[in-house]
Design a protein around this motif. Structure first.
Motif, PDB file in Angstrom:
ATOM      1  N   LEU A   1       1.138   7.496  -9.074  1.00 50.53           N
ATOM      2  CA  LEU A   1       1.740   6.155  -9.061  1.00 50.53           C
ATOM      3  C   LEU A   1       0.882   5.173  -9.855  1.00 50.53           C
ATOM      4  O   LEU A   1       1.407   4.328 -10.596  1.00 50.53           O
ATOM      5  N   ALA A   2      -0.419   5.278  -9.723  1.00 48.24           N
ATOM      6  CA  ALA A   2      -1.327   4.399 -10.468  1.00 48.24           C
ATOM      7  C   ALA A   2      -1.161   4.600 -11.968  1.00 48.24           C
ATOM      8  O   ALA A   2      -1.178   3.634 -12.743  1.00 48.24           O
ATOM      9  N   ALA A   3      -0.992   5.844 -12.394  1.00 44.42           N
ATOM     10  CA  ALA A   3      -0.807   6.122 -13.821  1.00 44.42           C
ATOM     11  C   ALA A   3       0.487   5.498 -14.333  1.00 44.42           C
ATOM     12  O   ALA A   3       0.537   4.958 -15.447  1.00 44.42           O
ATOM     13  N   VAL A   4       1.539   5.540 -13.513  1.00 43.21           N
ATOM     14  CA  VAL A   4       2.814   4.921 -13.908  1.00 43.21           C
ATOM     15  C   VAL A   4       2.649   3.416 -14.045  1.00 43.21           C
ATOM     16  O   VAL A   4       3.119   2.804 -15.023  1.00 43.21           O
TER      17      VAL A   4
ATOM     18  N   VAL B   1      -5.372   5.142   7.291  1.00 41.77           N
ATOM     19  CA  VAL B   1      -4.788   5.912   6.197  1.00 41.77           C
ATOM     20  C   VAL B   1      -5.436   7.291   6.151  1.00 41.77           C
ATOM     21  O   VAL B   1      -6.540   7.485   6.662  1.00 41.77           O
ATOM     22  N   ASP B   2      -4.732   8.245   5.530  1.00 43.17           N
ATOM     23  CA  ASP B   2      -5.192   9.633   5.574  1.00 43.17           C
ATOM     24  C   ASP B   2      -5.562  10.176   4.197  1.00 43.17           C
ATOM     25  O   ASP B   2      -5.489  11.373   3.945  1.00 43.17           O
ATOM     26  N   GLY B   3      -5.959   9.258   3.281  1.00 44.67           N
ATOM     27  CA  GLY B   3      -6.336   9.709   1.947  1.00 44.67           C
ATOM     28  C   GLY B   3      -6.372   8.540   0.982  1.00 44.67           C
ATOM     29  O   GLY B   3      -6.395   7.369   1.402  1.00 44.67           O
ATOM     30  N   PRO B   4      -6.359   8.793  -0.324  1.00 41.53           N
ATOM     31  CA  PRO B   4      -6.377   7.720  -1.320  1.00 41.53           C
ATOM     32  C   PRO B   4      -5.193   6.763  -1.142  1.00 41.53           C
ATOM     33  O   PRO B   4      -4.117   7.146  -0.666  1.00 41.53           O
ATOM     34  N   VAL B   5      -5.404   5.510  -1.569  1.00 33.98           N
ATOM     35  CA  VAL B   5      -4.412   4.455  -1.366  1.00 33.98           C
ATOM     36  C   VAL B   5      -4.192   3.701  -2.676  1.00 33.98           C
ATOM     37  O   VAL B   5      -5.155   3.366  -3.376  1.00 33.98           O
ATOM     38  N   LEU B   6      -2.937   3.444  -2.982  1.00 36.08           N
ATOM     39  CA  LEU B   6      -2.600   2.580  -4.113  1.00 36.08           C
ATOM     40  C   LEU B   6      -2.305   1.183  -3.593  1.00 36.08           C
ATOM     41  O   LEU B   6      -1.459   1.015  -2.698  1.00 36.08           O
TER      42      LEU B   6
ATOM     43  N   LEU C   1       0.841  -1.193   0.000  1.00 35.41           N
ATOM     44  CA  LEU C   1       0.000   0.000   0.000  1.00 35.41           C
ATOM     45  C   LEU C   1       0.880   1.249   0.000  1.00 35.41           C
ATOM     46  O   LEU C   1       1.858   1.317   0.740  1.00 35.41           O
ATOM     47  N   ASP C   2       0.519   2.223  -0.836  1.00 29.39           N
ATOM     48  CA  ASP C   2       1.190   3.524  -0.852  1.00 29.39           C
ATOM     49  C   ASP C   2       0.155   4.602  -0.600  1.00 29.39           C
ATOM     50  O   ASP C   2      -0.897   4.619  -1.245  1.00 29.39           O
ATOM     51  N   PHE C   3       0.460   5.510   0.326  1.00 32.53           N
ATOM     52  CA  PHE C   3      -0.492   6.583   0.620  1.00 32.53           C
ATOM     53  C   PHE C   3       0.250   7.755   1.260  1.00 32.53           C
ATOM     54  O   PHE C   3       1.444   7.682   1.556  1.00 32.53           O
ATOM     55  N   GLY C   4      -0.467   8.849   1.436  1.00 29.86           N
ATOM     56  CA  GLY C   4       0.110  10.050   2.034  1.00 29.86           C
ATOM     57  C   GLY C   4       0.115  11.217   1.069  1.00 29.86           C
ATOM     58  O   GLY C   4       0.164  11.048  -0.150  1.00 29.86           O
ATOM     59  N   ALA C   5       0.067  12.433   1.628  1.00 31.01           N
ATOM     60  CA  ALA C   5      -0.038  13.642   0.822  1.00 31.01           C
ATOM     61  C   ALA C   5       1.108  13.808  -0.151  1.00 31.01           C
ATOM     62  O   ALA C   5       0.950  14.355  -1.246  1.00 31.01           O
ATOM     63  N   ARG C   6       2.307  13.322   0.213  1.00 29.87           N
ATOM     64  CA  ARG C   6       3.464  13.472  -0.652  1.00 29.87           C
ATOM     65  C   ARG C   6       3.767  12.196  -1.435  1.00 29.87           C
ATOM     66  O   ARG C   6       4.780  12.132  -2.128  1.00 29.87           O
ATOM     67  N   ARG C   7       2.895  11.202  -1.360  1.00 30.87           N
ATOM     68  CA  ARG C   7       3.104   9.962  -2.107  1.00 30.87           C
ATOM     69  C   ARG C   7       2.367   9.988  -3.443  1.00 30.87           C
ATOM     70  O   ARG C   7       2.775   9.326  -4.386  1.00 30.87           O
TER      71      ARG C   7
ATOM     72  N   THR D   1       3.753  -1.223   3.581  1.00 32.07           N
ATOM     73  CA  THR D   1       3.225   0.130   3.381  1.00 32.07           C
ATOM     74  C   THR D   1       4.370   1.115   3.161  1.00 32.07           C
ATOM     75  O   THR D   1       5.456   0.958   3.725  1.00 32.07           O
ATOM     76  N   VAL D   2       4.103   2.119   2.341  1.00 39.07           N
ATOM     77  CA  VAL D   2       4.973   3.282   2.197  1.00 39.07           C
ATOM     78  C   VAL D   2       4.080   4.493   2.387  1.00 39.07           C
ATOM     79  O   VAL D   2       3.131   4.706   1.621  1.00 39.07           O
ATOM     80  N   HIS D   3       4.359   5.283   3.408  1.00 40.13           N
ATOM     81  CA  HIS D   3       3.510   6.409   3.779  1.00 40.13           C
ATOM     82  C   HIS D   3       4.387   7.655   3.865  1.00 40.13           C
ATOM     83  O   HIS D   3       5.302   7.731   4.694  1.00 40.13           O
TER      84      HIS D   3
END
Length: 364
Positions: free
Chosen positions: A98-101, A126-131, A87-93, A234-236
Motif C-alpha cells: 500500500l505504501a508503494a502505491v 496492532v499485529d505487524g507493520p502499519v501504514l 491506519l492499515d495493518f494486518g497480514a492480508r493488508r 483503521t482497516v485491519h
C-alpha cells in the motif's frame, strides 16, 4: 436531452442529480422514502475516506475525488470531510505494498513498525507493520446527501420522496417509470442508482449485471476509556478477521468509536430485507475484536445499527449507459468516499459526454 429521472437519493443518486443539474438538465429525483434513509447505504455521519488501495486504479480515483469533496464542502458551506488520519495493518493488508502505491501517486504516508504505532496510539493493538495516512479521515455521509440534494434543488431539480419505483419501460428514446402507488413519470433518460434495491429492477435494465450480493451489515459503537480528540480510522485484515473502525461522530453522540466486521452480515434478497435486527453472534465477534485490538475502548457497545452492502464478485463498481438508461452501482462497501466524483462520472455517461472507465462497464 431535456429531462433525466434519477432513481434513488443516496450518495450516488444525490451526487448524480447535483451534477446533472449543473449541466442545466431538468432533473427529477425519485426516492422510495427520504434521502439518506436508514434502510439504505448512505445514512449516518461516519464513513471512511482513505487513499490506501492495493489497486492503483482506485487509489488514483480517491486522489481525484478529494478535490470534488472540497468543491462540495465549499458549495454547501459546511465541512463534510474531517481529517483524523487512517491506519492499515494486518497480514492480508500488506502495508508495504500500500505504501508503494501511495508513493507512486504522491500521497503522503508513513510506514511504521508495530512498536512505533503502539507508542503513537496506545489505545490500539496492532499485529505487524502499519501504514499511516495523515490526510485520510471521515465523511459525513448523511450531511453530504442532504447537501447535494439541496444543491440540485436550488439548480432546478424536483425531489419526489415516498415514490417507490417498481419498474420502467424504455421505448423510442423515452422512458416510462412506474411507481408502487400507480403513478407514472416519463423522461428522456433514467439513471438507476437504487443501491440495495437494484436487484428488484435488474430485469428492466439493458445490461447483464454481474452477480450482486446484498448483505445486512452491522456496526457497533464503543465508548472511549479516556477523553480523546480524534482517533484515526483503521482497516485491519488478518488471516481470520476483517474489521474497520472510525470515530462515530454524530451517530455515536461524539463519544465513541464505530467498529464493524467487513461482510460479516447475512445475505438478503435486497435492501427490503434489512429488518434492522442485530445478530448476537456478530455483536460478540466484534466485542471480542475490540477486546483484543482496541483496548482503548470499553468493549460494551452502547449503540448499534445496520447498513446494506451490495457487492460484486470483483468489488468493482458498475456504471454504464445503454440508450436512455444508465445504471450506477458504486457498491461493494467502498463507494462512499468517491460520491461527488462518481456523480460527475455518472452524469457524463448519461449525457453522452464521456463514457465511464472500462472496468465499470456492464456486459450487453
Amino acid at each position: 436531452m431535456n429531462h433525466v429521472a434519477v432513481v434513488g437519493a443516496g450518495l450516488t443518486g444525490a451526487a448524480t442529480a447535483w451534477r446533472l443539474a449543473q449541466h442545466g438538465v431538468r432533473v427529477t429525483v425519485l426516492e422510495r422514502a427520504t434521502p439518506a434513509n436508514p434502510q439504505g447505504s448512505s445514512h449516518g455521519s461516519a464513513r471512511i475516506f482513505r487513499y490506501a488501495y492495493p489497486d492503483p486504479f482506485y487509489a488514483n480515483l480517491v486522489a481525484e475525488a478529494r478535490g470534488h469533496w472540497d468543491e462540495l464542502s465549499e458549495a454547501a458551506g459546511i465541512p463534510l470531510l474531517r481529517h483524523v488520519g487512517s491506519l492499515d495493518f494486518g497480514a492480508r493488508r500488506d502495508p508495504a505494498h500500500l505504501a508503494a502505491v501511495l508513493t507512486a501517486i504522491g500521497v503522503g504516508h508513513e510506514l511504521l513498525t508495530a512498536e512505533q504505532a503502539a507508542t503513537r496510539w496506545p489505545g490500539l493493538h496492532v499485529d505487524g507493520p502499519v501504514l499511516w495516512q495523515p490526510s485520510a479521515g471521515v465523511i459525513d455521509a448523511e450531511s453530504a446527501v442532504r447537501a447535494m440534494v439541496e444543491l440540485a434543488r436550488l439548480a432546478g431539480a424536483a425531489i419526489r420522496p415516498d415514490w417507490t419505483v417498481t419498474g420502467f419501460t424504455a421505448d423510442a428514446g423515452r422512458v416510462s417509470i412506474r411507481s408502487a402507488g400507480g403513478d407514472e413519470l416519463t423522461a428522456d433518460h433514467v439513471v438507476v442508482a437504487a443501491g440495495g434495491w437494484l436487484p428488484a429492477l435488474a430485469a428492466d435494465l439493458p445490461f447483464r449485471l454481474p452477480p450482486l450480493r446484498v448483505t445486512k451489515e452491522q456496526a457497533f459503537h464503543f465508548p472511549y476509556r479516556e477523553p480523546v480528540t480524534d482517533w484515526p480510522t483503521t482497516v485491519h485484515i488478518s488471516d481470520d478477521f476483517a474489521a474497520y473502525s472510525l470515530p462515530g461522530g454524530r451517530d455515536a453522540e461524539h463519544r465513541g468509536h464505530k467498529v464493524a466486521e467487513f461482510l460479516g452480515g447475512p445475505d438478503i434478497p435486497s435492501a427490503a430485507g434489512n429488518d434492522g435486527f442485530i445478530d448476537p453472534a456478530n455483536r460478540q465477534r466484534v466485542v471480542d475484536y475490540v477486546t483484543k485490538y482496541l483496548p482503548g475502548l470499553i468493549p460494551e457497545p452502547y449503540a448499534e445499527t445496520t447498513c446494506v452492502f451490495t457487492t460484486t464478485p470483483t468489488e468493482d463498481f458498475v456504471i454504464d449507459t445503454a440508450g436512455p438508461v444508465t445504471v450506477a452501482s458504486p457498491c461493494s462497501g467502498h463507494g462512499a468516499k468517491f460520491a461527488p466524483l462518481l456523480g460527475s462520472i455518472v452524469a457524463a455517461s448519461a449525457l453522452g459526454i464521456t463514457p465511464p472507465p472500462d472496468r465499470f462497464r456492464a456486459p450487453r
